[in-house]
Design a protein around this motif. Structure first.
Motif: not given
Length: 381
Positions: A22-28, A151-154
């Motif tokens: 679910p964090l792929l967009m964040v990493f991109a 809420f926090y960070s990955w």
């Protein structure tokens, strides 16, 4: 060793496998890479999972599985810390590849210990618990990662995983394992089940099934962003709840099987629904999409729960050979499905992405249907 401790080890191991999804967009965004490139964070981890179980199965014939489990979990905890601090995407990929090498060692050690220590009904009961733990780990790994990022960070979620893995590893008593006295198998024997056409078609259908499943779950954040303008990691994490609801719906499998007279017919019907749910996903309504996604997940779990034991019934090879081949086809589909559909959705769009998955799912359906027609006059069903 308490079964609860083993199940906790399984859950947090699957946290590591699926947390980036679910964090792929964040990493991109963070590393300035394309959609397909960020998806490779999943495919590069699943690639070793398609091959390594064969070699780990041989390794555990001469070594203490709990000893390997203990140190593999410590190594996995270390990679979680490294994952947080790598400065570029290339090293991020390298870290995920290392995790992909460690993950099958843990999973093989867990199943080896359960298979060695329990027999009869206790074996079936604890293997069922293990499979349930993989579903729980897959769901909460995705959902919690998304919520921590919101809420926090990955990064904070990876600190939690690393701490939990370390604590669990320390509590493992390596002296509780009795050495396996079975003779070591040749890696060549893992190819023997493939000589049976019916079994090969089942393996290829499983490949198609998990290819489609991995593709959709891997690129779900991008689909929600581009098709429904949902970019909040928290909302994306909750939409992954369809995965968990689908797993609960799959518990109706024994009830459904009562109305279908053999496994091939059941798989044909479920594969048909699986294919249909993919088409319904091509919608502009988020409620319809979530409903179709939940049905899609339920069908996948039903197919998986039926195909895995059916492979053991069909195969005349040793159990480790049969399951090793099954796992290899399963995760090969996952590795390829985590990457190549990303190229399709990036260059050709969402509709082409759906068509691509639908066509491959139809291939799986045709393979199963051929086994059904062949098995009508035999006992293969």
């Amino acid at each position: 060793m308490p079964i609860l401790l083993l199940l906790c080890c399984s859950i947090f191991t699957f946290f590591v496998l699926y947390a980036p999804q679910p964090l792929l967009m964040v990493f991109a965004t963070q590393f300035g890479v394309s959609v397909a490139s960020s998806g490779s964070l999943m495919s590069i981890t699943m690639l070793p999972l398609a091959i390594a179980p064969i070699f780990y199965g041989l390794l555990f014939a001469h070594h203490n599985a709990l000893h390997i489990l203990k140190y593999a979990m410590l190594m996995l905890a270390a990679t979680c810390i490294i994952f947080v601090y790598v400065p570029n995407f290339e090293l991020l990929l390298l870290t995920r590849f290392l995790q992909g090498l460690i993950l099958p060692a843990i999973l093989t050690a867990l199943t080896s210990y359960i298979g060695q220590q329990y027999q009869g009904k206790a074996l079936h009961k604890n293997m069922t618990r293990y499979i349930a733990s993989t579903i729980i780990g897959g769901y909460f790994g995705r959902m919690l990662a998304a919520n921590f990022a919101s809420f926090y960070s990955w990064e904070s979620f990876y600190y939690v995983i690393a701490t939990a893995l370390t604590v669990l590893a320390i509590t493992i008593n390596v002296h509780l394992f009795e050495k396996n006295t079975h003779p070591i198998s040749s890696p060549r024997e893992y190819l023997k089940p493939l000589k049976e056409p019916t079994l090969l078609r089942l393996y290829l259908a499983v490949f198609c099934m998990f290819f489609c499943f991995s593709a959709l779950l891997n690129y779900l954040p991008f689909i929600l962003s581009t098709q429904f303008s949902i970019i909040d990691s928290r909302l994306i994490g909750w939409i992954y709840s369809g995965y968990f609801v689908g797993a609960i719906l799959s518990l109706t499998t024994p009830l459904l099987k009562r109305h279908l007279y053999n496994n091939w017919l059941f798989l044909t019907v479920i594969f048909s629904v699986y294919s249909g749910s993919i088409i319904v996903l091509d919608t502009t309504s988020i409620s319809i999409f979530v409903s179709a996604f939940t049905l899609f997940c339920a069908c996948m779990f039903m197919i998986h729960a039926t195909a895995a034991p059916l492979a053991n019934v069909l195969s005349t090879a040793p159990v480790s050979v049969t399951n090793g081949a099954y796992v290899s086809f399963y995760y090969t589909g996952g590795a390829l499905g985590s990457y190549f559909p990303g190229l399709v959705i990036e260059h050709l769009g969402y509709h082409a992405f759906i068509i691509n998955l639908f066509v491959l799912c139809l291939c799986g359906l045709l393979l199963i249907h051929k086994n059904y027609k062949q098995g009508i006059s035999t006992t293969l069903g």
